[in-house]
Design an enzyme around this catalytic site. Sequence first.
Site, PDB file in Angstrom:
ATOM      1  CB  CYS A 117      -6.544  14.812  24.529  1.00 38.68           C
ATOM      2  SG  CYS A 117      -5.813  13.276  25.410  1.00 38.68           S
ATOM      3  CG  HIS A 162      -1.499  -8.600 -21.854  1.00 38.89           C
ATOM      4  ND1 HIS A 162      -2.675  -8.116 -22.691  1.00 38.89           N
ATOM      5  CD2 HIS A 162      -1.395 -10.182 -21.929  1.00 38.89           C
ATOM      6  CE1 HIS A 162      -3.047  -9.337 -22.906  1.00 38.89           C
ATOM      7  NE2 HIS A 162      -2.656 -10.434 -22.583  1.00 38.89           N
ATOM      8  CB  CYS A 212      -5.193   9.096  22.748  1.00 42.31           C
ATOM      9  SG  CYS A 212      -4.397  10.450  23.485  1.00 42.31           S
ATOM     10  CB  CYS A 223      -5.891  -7.097 -21.930  1.00 39.98           C
ATOM     11  SG  CYS A 223      -4.850  -5.798 -21.242  1.00 39.98           S
ATOM     12  CB  CYS A 258      -5.712  10.391  27.519  1.00 36.73           C
ATOM     13  SG  CYS A 258      -6.814  10.099  26.039  1.00 36.73           S
ATOM     14  CB  CYS A 285      -7.057  12.363  21.604  1.00 36.65           C
ATOM     15  SG  CYS A 285      -7.851  11.550  22.907  1.00 36.65           S
TER      16      CYS A 285
END
Length: 424
Positions: free
Chosen positions: A293, A373, A238, A87, A241, A290
């Site tokens: 960074c 079902h 981030c 089904c 920063c 990051c």
Amino acid sequence: MLKKRPTPILLSRKQILDVSASSPPGGGAKGGGRGVTSLAGPSSRRSLATPPADGDDDDLAQARRGSTADARNGLGLVGLRNIGNTCFMNSVLQCLSNTRVLLDYIRKDTYQKDINNVTSSMKGALFKAFGELIKELWASDSSGPVNTAALKSQIQRFAPRFMGYSQQDAQEFLRYFLEGLHEDVNRVTSKPKPITTDIEDSLPDAEKATEAWRRYLRSEDSLIVDAFVGQLKSTLKCTHCGHCSVTFDPFWDLSLPLPSGRNSGALRLSHCLEAFTKEETLDGDEKPKCAKCKERRRCTKSFSIQRFPQVLVIHLKRFSPLERFRGKLNTLVEFPLEGLDLTPYASEAQSGPSPRYNLYAVSEHSGTPYSGHYTAHCKNPIDGRWHEYNDSRVSAASGRSAVSAEAYVLFYEREGGSSQRSRL
């Protein structure tokens, strides 16, 4: 710890296999068993809190009056035999049968010229079997439920996990099946040389999106992609920063969470879309690295829709991937039949018409994660009438009856959409 909202991009068959154990079973047939044809009656349904408008009753009465004659004339009002816990497959196939762009592609035999005999693992066998089934459903002399055994055998070749008669999840089946259909009519017949360089980070977002889409189409280009695939924008910022990292990925459906704890009445589809696109914080074990960074930092992440598909498939996440046997969310999500406007979730202003969609099919799951079902509500693309498809049985319905707590996968068609190549 897993992210709260994984990116719903297209998964490979291997990736889906890796997570398939977390899927709800719910593919059983009412009274069905191996090799048994189910002639189940209508599924039990939870109606909307507000009564239908008078016009809905009139429409339903008109549909019932015309159903018998229409069935004799084809029009797709033919059921599918349940050949043993199928089904889930029948529900999806009826939704695809009422997908206008696919129906035109098959009934006009346009797909024949696109069959990929080179790079497709099935060499067109899967799409051809699907095409034969669709033609049988829409033949003027269709007289009874159609047997899906021939198509199922090809599906099993492409995705062996569907061998046998175990219960399966309709949304997972849809992803596998669309991937197989796409592969069979992929216009790319030679494997392109991989691009190993990253997209230039200094490019404007719109140019990044265009380049990401161009790279995708180098290897994945078919009418299935034209119709079903959109593009998501993911923004990672981030908090240390302020650097933003933006990526663009294709999606074949949107898997939306069902936010809980709302006390402002019934849950609406807009609430689910807002929860999906809402900015979330990634901290602790979820901290990403990051790019600026060069360290793992606390970041925020958000999604938006960059490219809107012609056919929008929305998956309501009623089952937890980590708590498979701990229940199902039977929350009623109210969704519009017409005029679903996705402008608030777009990543940028749309240059053309607003991305508005109309509902035409719903795959539904009733029951529990242990035993369930699948049925479907579909709007006939020729005469615009709604019907409920319950394995072998097809009965007239109203569009409003498609909105229930059983709705699991929603199919929307973009207003004014036509079959176009997904070019740049």
